[in-house]
Design a protein around this motif. Structure first.
Motif, PDB file in Angstrom:
ATOM      1  N   LEU A   1       0.856  -1.181   0.000  1.00  0.00           N
ATOM      2  CA  LEU A   1       0.000   0.000   0.000  1.00  0.00           C
ATOM      3  C   LEU A   1       0.897   1.237   0.000  1.00  0.00           C
ATOM      4  CD1 LEU A   1      -2.897   1.238   0.286  1.00  0.00           C
ATOM      5  CD2 LEU A   1      -2.494   1.219   2.770  1.00  0.00           C
ATOM      6  N   ILE A   2       0.640   2.151  -0.939  1.00  0.00           N
ATOM      7  CA  ILE A   2       1.381   3.417  -0.990  1.00  0.00           C
ATOM      8  C   ILE A   2       0.422   4.531  -0.584  1.00  0.00           C
ATOM      9  CG2 ILE A   2       2.720   5.011  -2.416  1.00  0.00           C
ATOM     10  CD1 ILE A   2       3.301   2.681  -4.335  1.00  0.00           C
TER      11      ILE A   2
ATOM     12  N   ASP B   1      -1.282  -0.887  -4.237  1.00  0.00           N
ATOM     13  CA  ASP B   1      -2.495  -0.090  -4.117  1.00  0.00           C
ATOM     14  C   ASP B   1      -2.060   1.318  -3.754  1.00  0.00           C
ATOM     15  OD1 ASP B   1      -3.970  -2.337  -4.581  1.00  0.00           O
ATOM     16  OD2 ASP B   1      -4.917  -2.420  -2.596  1.00  0.00           O
ATOM     17  N   VAL B   2      -2.673   2.310  -4.396  1.00  0.00           N
ATOM     18  CA  VAL B   2      -2.307   3.705  -4.168  1.00  0.00           C
ATOM     19  C   VAL B   2      -3.520   4.433  -3.599  1.00  0.00           C
ATOM     20  CG1 VAL B   2      -1.395   5.812  -5.222  1.00  0.00           C
ATOM     21  CG2 VAL B   2      -0.733   3.574  -6.148  1.00  0.00           C
TER      22      VAL B   2
ATOM     23  N   ALA C   1       0.118  10.813 -10.571  1.00  0.00           N
ATOM     24  CA  ALA C   1       1.506  10.655 -11.039  1.00  0.00           C
ATOM     25  C   ALA C   1       2.147   9.396 -10.463  1.00  0.00           C
ATOM     26  CB  ALA C   1       2.319  11.895 -10.656  1.00  0.00           C
ATOM     27  N   THR C   2       1.838   9.098  -9.211  1.00  0.00           N
ATOM     28  CA  THR C   2       2.413   7.912  -8.568  1.00  0.00           C
ATOM     29  C   THR C   2       1.869   6.640  -9.219  1.00  0.00           C
ATOM     30  OG1 THR C   2       2.643   9.131  -6.483  1.00  0.00           O
ATOM     31  CG2 THR C   2       2.678   6.715  -6.356  1.00  0.00           C
ATOM     32  N   ALA C   3       0.561   6.615  -9.468  1.00  0.00           N
ATOM     33  CA  ALA C   3      -0.051   5.421 -10.073  1.00  0.00           C
ATOM     34  C   ALA C   3       0.469   5.196 -11.491  1.00  0.00           C
ATOM     35  CB  ALA C   3      -1.572   5.558 -10.073  1.00  0.00           C
TER      36      ALA C   3
ATOM     37  N   VAL D   1      -1.334  -2.237 -10.631  1.00  0.00           N
ATOM     38  CA  VAL D   1      -1.677  -1.053  -9.846  1.00  0.00           C
ATOM     39  C   VAL D   1      -3.187  -0.914  -9.677  1.00  0.00           C
ATOM     40  CG1 VAL D   1      -1.414   1.452  -9.650  1.00  0.00           C
ATOM     41  CG2 VAL D   1       0.340   0.105 -10.841  1.00  0.00           C
ATOM     42  N   ARG D   2      -3.593  -0.691  -8.424  1.00  0.00           N
ATOM     43  CA  ARG D   2      -4.971  -0.298  -8.139  1.00  0.00           C
ATOM     44  C   ARG D   2      -4.942   1.062  -7.448  1.00  0.00           C
ATOM     45  NH1 ARG D   2      -7.640  -5.505  -5.097  1.00  0.00           N
ATOM     46  NH2 ARG D   2      -6.425  -4.576  -3.391  1.00  0.00           N
ATOM     47  N   VAL D   3      -5.909   1.902  -7.773  1.00  0.00           N
ATOM     48  CA  VAL D   3      -6.119   3.138  -7.018  1.00  0.00           C
ATOM     49  C   VAL D   3      -7.402   2.968  -6.212  1.00  0.00           C
ATOM     50  CG1 VAL D   3      -6.774   5.577  -7.225  1.00  0.00           C
ATOM     51  CG2 VAL D   3      -4.814   4.699  -8.500  1.00  0.00           C
TER      52      VAL D   3
END
Ligand code: ZN
Length: 190
Positions: free
Chosen positions: A4-5, A136-137, A148-150, A160-162
């Motif tokens: 997780l970010i 996950d962001v 930008a991170t995703a 990647v999931r947001v």
């Protein structure tokens, strides 16, 4: 391995800060609930092998700051090193981060992948070093640093999931555009 970010859940980006995102404090509390649940279960039982955070962390970011900001590429003074604005929002409690990545000392830096730990490790090196393949962001703001991170995470080869419910955006139009752009890039909007 999934990480997780947590992007930029800092005082200046929440209500009462210098560049507040509407809903920022609510997002901080909702992310904290996820972190609390994980800490109750223990890291081995949770969804996330690793939990990391990013921080906007400005010393002198040049024209990223402006006395007359356009709120697209220039912004009020925010997240200045040495001020309370740079701290995690108090609603973000606990803060059991396995690493924190600081970005933007001397220039604009929207993506967490521009950040480094105190010992100079980049986010991509850190994640790969911990065998992370999925991220996950969540955090602030959907239309800027989360976006930008995703997108960089996709470029770096992660799945990647947001987590939309755990994000808030600066403005509806740019948030909608960012969600469309991320989905087109292969991000799952969860
Ligand atoms: Zn900034």
């Amino acid at each position: 391995m999934r990480a997780l970010i947590v992007v930029d859940v800092q005082n200046d980006f929440c209500e009462g800060g210098s560049l507040p995102v509407e809903g920022g404090a609510r997002v901080a509390a909702d992310i904290a609930a996820v972190l609390h649940a994980r800490s109750q279960r223990g890291p081995d039982a949770g969804d996330y092998a690793q939990v990391v955070a990013t921080k906007d962390h400005h010393v002198d970011p040049g024209d990223h700051w402006s006395a007359e900001p356009d709120f697209e590429s220039s912004w009020p003074v925010h997240c200045e090193v040495g001020t309370d604005g740079v701290a995690f929002h108090p609603n973000l409690d606990p803060q059991p981060f396995d690493a924190v990545f600081l970005k933007g000392d001397h220039a604009a830096a929207y993506s967490g992948f521009e950040g480094r730990t105190d010992d100079g490790t980049s986010l991509v090196d850190w994640l790969q070093g911990h065998a992370v393949t999925e991220v996950d962001v969540c955090g602030l703001a959907t239309d800027h640093c989360v976006r930008a991170t995703a997108l960089d995470a996709v470029t770096e080869g992660f799945s990647v999931r947001v987590l939309r419910d755990l994000c808030a955006g600066v403005a509806p139009a740019t948030t909608d555009a960012a969600l469309t752009e991320m989905a087109a890039a292969g991000v799952t909007l969860a």
